[in-house]
Design a protein around this motif. Structure first.
Motif, PDB file in Angstrom:
ATOM      1  N   GLN A   1       0.869  -1.204  -0.086  1.00 27.44           N
ATOM      2  CA  GLN A   1      -0.142  -0.103  -0.062  1.00 27.44           C
ATOM      3  C   GLN A   1       0.796   1.289   0.075  1.00 27.44           C
ATOM      4  OE1 GLN A   1      -2.899  -1.601   3.281  1.00 27.44           O
ATOM      5  NE2 GLN A   1      -3.623   0.555   2.642  1.00 27.44           N
TER       6      GLN A   1
ATOM      7  N   CYS B   1      -2.978   0.265  -3.751  1.00 25.24           N
ATOM      8  CA  CYS B   1      -2.724  -1.367  -3.522  1.00 25.24           C
ATOM      9  C   CYS B   1      -2.451  -2.020  -4.721  1.00 25.24           C
ATOM     10  CB  CYS B   1      -4.109  -1.771  -2.820  1.00 25.24           C
ATOM     11  SG  CYS B   1      -3.945  -3.579  -2.320  1.00 25.24           S
TER      12      CYS B   1
ATOM     13  N   TRP C   1     -10.777  -3.529   0.538  1.00 24.96           N
ATOM     14  CA  TRP C   1     -10.623  -2.115   1.061  1.00 24.96           C
ATOM     15  C   TRP C   1     -11.112  -2.182   2.462  1.00 24.96           C
ATOM     16  CZ3 TRP C   1      -6.636   0.823   0.765  1.00 24.96           C
ATOM     17  CH2 TRP C   1      -5.741   1.069   0.013  1.00 24.96           C
TER      18      TRP C   1
ATOM     19  N   ARG D   1     -11.839   0.154   6.151  1.00 24.33           N
ATOM     20  CA  ARG D   1     -11.173   1.220   7.089  1.00 24.33           C
ATOM     21  C   ARG D   1     -11.292   0.848   8.561  1.00 24.33           C
ATOM     22  NH1 ARG D   1     -14.707   6.629   6.994  1.00 24.33           N
ATOM     23  NH2 ARG D   1     -13.762   6.901   8.821  1.00 24.33           N
TER      24      ARG D   1
ATOM     25  N   VAL E   1     -13.857   2.798  -6.378  1.00 29.70           N
ATOM     26  CA  VAL E   1     -12.692   1.868  -6.748  1.00 29.70           C
ATOM     27  C   VAL E   1     -12.782   1.392  -8.340  1.00 29.70           C
ATOM     28  CG1 VAL E   1     -12.464   0.812  -4.379  1.00 29.70           C
ATOM     29  CG2 VAL E   1     -14.189  -0.097  -6.061  1.00 29.70           C
TER      30      VAL E   1
ATOM     31  N   LEU F   1      -8.196   2.646  -4.300  1.00 32.96           N
ATOM     32  CA  LEU F   1      -9.261   3.571  -3.562  1.00 32.96           C
ATOM     33  C   LEU F   1      -9.197   4.933  -3.784  1.00 32.96           C
ATOM     34  CD1 LEU F   1     -11.680   2.904  -1.657  1.00 32.96           C
ATOM     35  CD2 LEU F   1     -10.075   3.536   0.013  1.00 32.96           C
TER      36      LEU F   1
ATOM     37  N   TYR G   1      -6.770   2.839   6.548  1.00 29.58           N
ATOM     38  CA  TYR G   1      -7.127   2.170   5.427  1.00 29.58           C
ATOM     39  C   TYR G   1      -6.351   0.870   5.093  1.00 29.58           C
ATOM     40  CZ  TYR G   1     -10.193   6.025   4.982  1.00 29.58           C
ATOM     41  OH  TYR G   1     -11.237   7.037   4.792  1.00 29.58           O
TER      42      TYR G   1
ATOM     43  N   CYS H   1      -5.767  -2.499   2.865  1.00 32.04           N
ATOM     44  CA  CYS H   1      -6.106  -3.176   1.612  1.00 32.04           C
ATOM     45  C   CYS H   1      -5.648  -4.601   2.012  1.00 32.04           C
ATOM     46  CB  CYS H   1      -5.212  -2.743   0.548  1.00 32.04           C
ATOM     47  SG  CYS H   1      -5.288  -3.882  -1.038  1.00 32.04           S
TER      48      CYS H   1
END
Lengths: 113, 113
Positions: free
Chosen positions: B6, B23, B34, B36, B66, B76, B89, B91
């Motif tokens: 990332q 990513c 993805w 958060r 995305v 993203l 965030y 991935c």
């Protein structure tokens, strides 16, 4: 729907204590079960997994047994260390949910010297 | 042995700005995700993809977009950043098998001011 429930944290223990973090699940099919660990400031990494009933996953002194009869996958360690301080996530994966990973809320573990 | 990469690791955005979180994975995994993670909280799924050209919304997609033009990459996009998007965030990728684990990137810490 499919779900994972973990015991709330934080869990605070002294070094060398016995650890149990409870995880129960609800799933309509036959899930695979996972424990992930997140150390401070890092991403998640797999700790252990079990793919069928009565399987035992183990890694770094941690163990968890897939109990279909109680729909549980509790994480245990016989003697924790300060370095085990982290957040632990229980998760399941099932074909019926399009192989999505269903996550528990996470349990923060604090080990005091 | 890169796994999931990332970029960037950290970013500060002003309200209303846009950015793309990158990513990429080198494991030829079909599934990418993805998430958060807000402070002290668990993971919330933003978007996921089951293969190149196929994406779908997770539980918190608003304010994000995305694309998946290749197997390796799953960027993203944040449009019109808001303070509520301040988060870390992550991935992740995995193969479409209930028994396999997800592999996570190291995360992007985003602050919107």
């Amino acid at each position: 729907g499919d779900s994972v429930t973990q015991m709330e944290g934080p869990v605070t223990l002294s070094e060398e204590a016995f650890l149990t973090i409870n995880c129960t699940y609800t799933a309509t099919g036959y899930p695979s079960l996972f424990w992930y660990v997140q150390y401070p400031g890092e991403g998640l990494q797999l700790l252990l997994k079990a793919t069928k009933a009565d399987d035992k996953g183990s890694n770094k002194g941690f163990e968890a047994t897939y109990r279909k009869e109680t729909t549980s996958f509790h994480l245990e360690k016989g003697s924790v260390q300060v370095s085990d301080s982290a957040v632990y996530f229980c998760a399941l994966s099932i074909r019926d949910s399009n192989y999505q990973l269903i996550w528990g809320a996470g349990t923060k573990l604090i080990i005091k010297p | 042995n890169a796994g999931v990469t990332q970029t960037p690791k950290f970013r500060i955005l002003k309200i209303g700005q846009s950015m793309t979180l990158q990513c990429t994975q080198d494991m030829n995994h079909n599934y990418m995700y993805w998430y958060r993670q807000d402070p002290g909280m668990g993971l919330k799924l933003i978007y996921y993809s089951v293969g190149a050209g196929i994406t779908d919304k997770g539980e918190v997609p608003n304010g994000y977009n995305v694309s998946r033009s290749t197997t390796e990459d799953f960027p993203l996009r944040l449009e019109l950043a808001a303070p509520s998007q301040t988060s870390v965030y992550f991935c992740a990728s995995r193969s479409p098998d209930r028994a396999t684990e997800a592999f996570f990137g190291q995360g992007t810490r985003l602050t919107v001011v």
